[in-house]
Design a protein around this motif. Structure first.
Motif, PDB file in Angstrom:
ATOM      1  N   LYS A 199       0.827  -1.212   0.000  1.00 37.06           N
ATOM      2  CA  LYS A 199       0.000   0.000   0.000  1.00 37.06           C
ATOM      3  C   LYS A 199       0.856   1.255   0.000  1.00 37.06           C
ATOM      4  O   LYS A 199       0.681   2.149  -0.825  1.00 37.06           O
ATOM      5  CB  LYS A 199      -0.910   0.020   1.249  1.00 37.06           C
ATOM      6  CG  LYS A 199      -1.735  -1.220   1.450  1.00 37.06           C
ATOM      7  CD  LYS A 199      -2.566  -1.118   2.713  1.00 37.06           C
ATOM      8  CE  LYS A 199      -1.764  -1.068   3.994  1.00 37.06           C
ATOM      9  NZ  LYS A 199      -1.156  -2.318   4.399  1.00 37.06           N
ATOM     10  N   THR A 200       1.785   1.292   0.963  1.00 37.49           N
ATOM     11  CA  THR A 200       2.623   2.489   1.067  1.00 37.49           C
ATOM     12  C   THR A 200       3.429   2.686  -0.197  1.00 37.49           C
ATOM     13  O   THR A 200       3.562   3.812  -0.701  1.00 37.49           O
ATOM     14  CB  THR A 200       3.557   2.368   2.281  1.00 37.49           C
ATOM     15  OG1 THR A 200       2.764   2.270   3.452  1.00 37.49           O
ATOM     16  CG2 THR A 200       4.464   3.563   2.392  1.00 37.49           C
ATOM     17  N   THR A 201       3.946   1.606  -0.722  1.00 35.07           N
ATOM     18  CA  THR A 201       4.748   1.706  -1.944  1.00 35.07           C
ATOM     19  C   THR A 201       3.917   2.303  -3.073  1.00 35.07           C
ATOM     20  O   THR A 201       4.372   3.193  -3.802  1.00 35.07           O
ATOM     21  CB  THR A 201       5.273   0.319  -2.333  1.00 35.07           C
ATOM     22  OG1 THR A 201       5.902  -0.268  -1.197  1.00 35.07           O
ATOM     23  CG2 THR A 201       6.275   0.416  -3.453  1.00 35.07           C
ATOM     24  N   LEU A 204      -3.107   9.966   1.847  1.00 36.73           N
ATOM     25  CA  LEU A 204      -3.000   9.742   3.286  1.00 36.73           C
ATOM     26  C   LEU A 204      -2.466   8.342   3.544  1.00 36.73           C
ATOM     27  O   LEU A 204      -3.001   7.368   3.017  1.00 36.73           O
ATOM     28  CB  LEU A 204      -4.358   9.894   3.984  1.00 36.73           C
ATOM     29  CG  LEU A 204      -5.085  11.233   3.823  1.00 36.73           C
ATOM     30  CD1 LEU A 204      -6.099  11.144   2.712  1.00 36.73           C
ATOM     31  CD2 LEU A 204      -5.754  11.622   5.128  1.00 36.73           C
ATOM     32  N   ASP A 205      -1.412   8.254   4.353  1.00 36.14           N
ATOM     33  CA  ASP A 205      -0.828   6.946   4.675  1.00 36.14           C
ATOM     34  C   ASP A 205      -1.074   6.606   6.140  1.00 36.14           C
ATOM     35  O   ASP A 205      -0.413   7.122   7.025  1.00 36.14           O
ATOM     36  CB  ASP A 205       0.680   6.956   4.399  1.00 36.14           C
ATOM     37  CG  ASP A 205       1.273   5.557   4.497  1.00 36.14           C
ATOM     38  OD1 ASP A 205       0.507   4.614   4.766  1.00 36.14           O
ATOM     39  OD2 ASP A 205       2.487   5.415   4.299  1.00 36.14           O
ATOM     40  N   GLU A 206      -2.048   5.768   6.379  1.00 36.70           N
ATOM     41  CA  GLU A 206      -2.417   5.344   7.729  1.00 36.70           C
ATOM     42  C   GLU A 206      -2.372   6.495   8.720  1.00 36.70           C
ATOM     43  O   GLU A 206      -1.684   6.439   9.730  1.00 36.70           O
ATOM     44  CB  GLU A 206      -1.471   4.233   8.207  1.00 36.70           C
ATOM     45  CG  GLU A 206      -1.360   3.137   7.179  1.00 36.70           C
ATOM     46  CD  GLU A 206      -1.183   1.769   7.792  1.00 36.70           C
ATOM     47  OE1 GLU A 206      -1.442   1.612   8.991  1.00 36.70           O
ATOM     48  OE2 GLU A 206      -0.813   0.857   7.041  1.00 36.70           O
ATOM     49  N   PRO A 207      -3.120   7.555   8.436  1.00 37.31           N
ATOM     50  CA  PRO A 207      -2.976   8.755   9.269  1.00 37.31           C
ATOM     51  C   PRO A 207      -3.495   8.560  10.689  1.00 37.31           C
ATOM     52  O   PRO A 207      -3.163   9.333  11.556  1.00 37.31           O
ATOM     53  CB  PRO A 207      -3.822   9.790   8.530  1.00 37.31           C
ATOM     54  CG  PRO A 207      -4.831   8.997   7.789  1.00 37.31           C
ATOM     55  CD  PRO A 207      -4.158   7.723   7.413  1.00 37.31           C
TER      56      PRO A 207
END
Ligand SMILES: Nc1ncnc2c1ncn2[C@@H]1O[C@H](COP(=O)(O)OP(=O)(O)OP(=O)(O)O)[C@@H](O)[C@H]1O
Ligand SMILES: [Mg+2]
Lengths: 582, 357
Positions: free
Chosen positions: B42-44, B161-164
């Motif tokens: 996901k982050t990638t 948004l990354d796991e905010p």
């Protein structure tokens, strides 16, 4: 703020697949061009001097033809070989004395209920502040044959014809270096002791061992690898040191590697032989640092077991006063007496006349600060060279730390390696390398400030890099990415976020380079010309001429400025300043 | 028209494929979540959209312009996007107002407008009273709001948004999901939201892309995703479910111990003969203490209660149909009490049984 799509028109994008090289160029980050410059500069600073040192050691004087003759000259005379042997003996003896001094202190501070532990810290800090050559001068004032204070006292007490102390001796050299180097063993041992939990010692006590036996059989073996690590550092310090052997050993005709190297630099200059003669110093340092790394890498069984455990100081009854007395005694010998002797001499018309009002004067300070251009220039040189070197070192180190932690270029670790490499090069060897590489034409930097600034930069680059890398690691890369995604370039991110966040670290790192650079002797003595002399070199020269009062006044200036800067460092960085870095 | 398109995007790290042929197209103003277990890429994916990582293969396009391709990648600062990081990345050397205004200053807006817009957005996230504080003096939730304000105030073309919410405690997390959705409803910014929390994804998103091992398994609206999962992974990852294996033959699906008329599965079911798999949500099964009158048409079978647990809001039963080597989870209202060992009748609703691959 309702529509979100208004900004799209300004978006800086190009048609796909057309002119890829052009797009690549436009999308390039400017910082990627920087690393090549840094790499080249590091080659100049670190790789070239060592490369030249090795090259020159195989060259015939004048012609540059390949020869092994330099090695034959360097190791062909028993006097030169005995210099090597003496240096090794000096290193071993110094390390042994340091262990005797420092291990009880470290144990007392870390494990026991000794009162006034701050005294031990004050002694350690004081010993760092006093450069070795000043300790040596202090001890000349106290224990010079038939003239030092201790000898006067002895003759007055016993009515003897002559004194019994002679600092111009092998023992004298060992003690003076040990008084300066024991903090290494103290810090290594103490940090290892701090990781041992009380429970481990109690386990032995339940089995019936008393405190003394527990300490000897359980505690000390656990920290032995760390003590050994400290011993190696002390050994390397001792064999690479120039000031003390030169001040105390040359008059006593005790030949050591560093003083022998200095003599090769006399008239006629024998650079090639000196280079060959410096090789053992380089190789010993390289291999011992490697051994030390191995030792300390195996510290698993100390640290892991200790973390969770509770630690209670051991009640050692009356012995705590004995240990406190020991700390005080060492403080007296290593710091208070030599510093006191220097302060006294600097304020005396003639230091041998003792402390009386008639003998009191400020003349020496007035002379060195306002009258003699020689001393004024040297003081100014010391501070400007140190400031320049600290500035270059910390800027370079920061760039490299940035490139390495952000993995900006493949192979960035080579840069880090180059930054850390001077750590395994003794200052005196580095200086000879600089001389070999840059002193003569085509660059002909001899006599320029640049040569000394570059040498200082290289010498203290590892300190700067260690600080910068630690600082960079503490910054979450997302801090920068947040700048970039909002539209700022990488340089903007560095300016607005990284630099402000690292301000303290950088100032601390700058001081950590600046302080030792203001007093460096080993690297300076081989590179200075009459117009680029620095305080430490002047002190050395004037001691040879026996002008102890002026020398002491100069020494006091170093002491005061160092103390102030250390205080500043503690104010800025906090308790970790200096002590962590070593 | 699609705002943001990922076309066949691949990211390799050496031999390892972190992102595997991802295709995704997001409409203007849409809120899409990337949902999946840890390490699924996901982050990638998000960082490739942001431009921090170039793709190994494939392209990323915005408004029809290629932003990223293996050859060249527009740097993040020229993409007009915003991102909220897991660590918030609030700059500790600037006040709240300076943090929020920073992006506007970078856009070289006049100082008055910077102040005006900073003030407005701080009102929106209810932080205007703390404008002059430094981040170290803020709670986690407040930092989160600052990060939101800072990202939104520049009117980004895409918000990432990354796991905010992963650093917040449970209550605050619940509150902030609605806050994020509220801000999206207000500003309609095209948004890509990364999370491994299905509740978060369900509340906030228009569509959810479920990822596993670098691939997108299914993209659908939350309702469809939950009720019509297409794969075993999706069915199992989003909520709890029962898996049933059956065989389709002659218009009948035969399960272990019972069978259901294939026509009753509705339009969604057009499998060919052979084995079929179903995902059956625990709350679509009904329990009866007595056999029903004939109306249910063969979708009721007898069984026994094997286990039960009371969760307050529901009962959780494990039942075993008679004559079958099978255990099913059933979730019922708290008022429906059965004891372990009771005989029970289980009613299936074929319309709510999802066929999975
Ligand atoms: N720089 C890298 N080098 C090698 N492998 C990487 C790198 N970055 C990520 N990976 C790997 O790629 C995979 C996907 O990573 P990613 O960070 O995208 O996962 P994620 O879905 O965000 O997980 P999480 O929910 O834990 O954040 C992981 O297996 C990770 O180990
Ligand atoms: Mg992640």
């Amino acid at each position: 703020m309702t529509s979100t799509s208004t900004t799209i028109g300004e978006l800086d994008t190009r048609r796909p697949a057309e002119h890829t090289w052009f797009r690549k160029f436009l999308n390039l980050e400017p910082i990627n061009l920087l690393w090549l410059a840094i790499f080249l500069f590091l080659l100049v600073l670190v790789a070239a001097p060592i490369g030249y040192l090795i090259k020159v050691s195989f060259e015939e004087t004048g012609t540059g033809v390949f020869t092994l003759g330099n090695y034959i000259s360097a190791y062909g005379r028993s006097r030169y070989v005995s210099g090597l042997v003496n240096s090794v003996l000096l290193g071993l003896a110094t390390a042994a004395v340091c262990v005797v001094i420092a291990v009880p202190m470290a144990w007392a501070v870390s494990r026991s209920n000794m009162p006034m532990k701050w005294l031990a810290w004050a002694v350690v800090l004081g010993s760092f502040i006093l450069p070795p050559y000043l300790t040596a001068i202090g001890w000349i004032l106290m224990a010079g044959p038939n003239s030092g204070w201790l000898n006067w006292g002895w003759m007055w007490l016993t009515g003897a014809e002559s004194g019994i102390f002679n600092i111009y001796s092998f023992t004298g050299i060992v003690l003076v270096i040990a008084f300066n180097a024991f903090p290494f063993i103290f810090l290594f041992t103490k940090s290892a002791l701090d990781l041992i939990s009380t429970e481990m010692e109690e386990a032995a006590q339940i089995l019936g061992a008393d405190t003394f036996r527990t300490t000897l059989k359980v505690t000390l073996p656990l920290v032995w690898p760390s003590i050994l690590g400290g011993i190696i550092i002390v050994f390397l310090e001792a064999i690479a040191l120039f000031g003390v052997p030169a001040l105390l050993g040359i008059p006593a005709r005790i030949n050591l590697v560093t003083t022998q190297l200095w003599q090769f630099f006399g008239y006629p200059l024998r650079l090639e032989v000196a280079a060959a003669y410096a090789m053992p110093l380089l190789l010993i340092t390289l291999s011992l640092i490697y051994v030390q790394r191995l030792l300390l890498a195996r510290k698993g069984y100390v640290s892991q077991s200790g973390k969770g455990g509770e630690r209670r100081p051991i009640d050692i009854g009356g012995w705590r006063w004995v240990l406190l007395g020991w700390c005080f005694f060492i403080g007296l010998l290593a710091v208070f007496l030599p510093a006191g002797a220097i302060v006294q001499a600097s304020l005396s018309k003639a230091w041998g006349l003792g402390m009386s009002w008639d003998n009191f004067t400020f003349d020496h300070y007035r002379a060195i600060l306002f009258e003699h251009s020689l001393t004024r220039e040297a003081i100014a040189n010391s501070f400007t060279f140190a400031a320049g070197a600290a500035f270059i070192a910390i800027s370079m180190a920061l760039c490299v730390a940035y490139i390495v932690t952000r993995k900006l270029v493949p192979g960035a670790n080579v840069l880090a390696f180059l930054c850390m490499a001077p750590f395994v090069i003794p200052g005196i060897v580095l200086a000879i390398g600089f001389y070999a590489a840059y002193a003569s034409p085509p660059l002909a930097l001899y006599g320029t400030a640049l040569l000394i600034i570059l040498a200082f930069t290289a010498r203290f680059l590892p300190i700067a890099y260690g600080t910068s890398a630690a600082g960079m690691r503490s910054i979450n890369p997302e801090m920068e990415e947040a700048v970039r995604i909002l539209g700022g370039g990488r340089l903007r991110a560095i300016r607005s976020v990284v630099a402000p966040l690292l301000k303290k670290t950088l100032l601390g790192g700058w001081l950590l380079v600046f302080i030792p650079a203001t007093r460096e002797l080993s690297a300076a003595i081989f590179l200075v010309a009459p117009n680029t002399r620095v305080m430490s070199v002047l002190i050395y020269d004037m001691t040879e001429e026996g002008r102890f009062e002026v020398v002491s006044a100069l020494g006091c200036i170093i002491l005061v400025s160092t103390t102030f800067l250390v205080w500043l460092g503690f104010r800025l960085v906090g308790r970790d300043f200096m002590l962590r870095e070593r | 028209m699609s705002k943001l398109v990922l076309r066949d995007v691949v990211k390799n790290y050496g031999d390892f494929t972190a992102v595997d042929h991802v295709n995704l197209s997001i409409d203007e103003g849409e809120f899409v979540s990337l949902l999946g277990p840890s390490g699924c890429g996901k982050t990638t994916t998000l960082r490739m959209i942001a431009g921090f990582i170039p793709p190994t293969q494939g392209t990323i396009e915005m408004d029809g312009q290629v932003l990223s391709s293996p050859n060249s990648s527009l740097p993040p600062e020229r993409r007009q996007m915003s991102m909220i990081f897991q660590s918030y990345a609030i700059w500790p050397n600037m006040t709240v107002a300076e943090n929020v205004g920073f992006g506007l200053k970078l856009r070289k807006l006049p100082a008055a407008e910077v102040r005006q817009r900073t003030h407005e957005i701080l009102e929106v996230v209810q932080m205007s009273h703390l404008a002059d504080r430094y981040p170290a003096e803020l709670s986690g939730g407040q930092q989160q709001r600052v990060a939101l304000a800072r990202a939104i105030v520049v009117k980004p073309s895409v918000l990432l948004l990354d796991e905010p919410l992963s650093n917040l405690d449970a209550n605050l997390r619940e509150e902030m999901r609605f806050e994020i959705r509220r801000l999206h409803d207000e500003f309609r910014i095209t948004t890509v939201y990364v999370t491994h929390d299905q509740g978060e994804a369900m509340v906030t998103s228009d569509r959810i892309a479920v990822m596993s091992a670098g691939r997108i398994e299914q993209i659908d609206a939350p309702y469809t995703l939950y009720n019509r999962p297409k794969s075993r992974f999706v069915a199992g990852f989003i909520g709890r479910t029962n898996f049933l294996e059956g065989k389709l033959a002659a218009d009948k699906v035969t399960f272990d111990g019972f069978e259901i008329d294939a026509r009753r599965f509705g339009a969604a079911f057009n499998g060919s003969d052979g084995s079929v798999r179903f995902s059956v949500r625990p709350q679509t099964l009904k329990l009866h203490s007595a056999p029903l009158a004939n109306g249910a048409g063969g979708c009721v079978i007898g069984g026994k209660i094997v286990e039960r647990s009371y969760l307050g809001e529901t009962w959780d039963y494990v039942v075993s149909p008679n004559g079958a080597n099978l255990q099913l989870r059933v979730s019922t209202l708290p008022s429906q009490v059965h004891d372990v060992g009771d005989d029970i009748w289980i009613e299936f609703d074929p319309e709510q049984m999802a066929v999975i691959a």
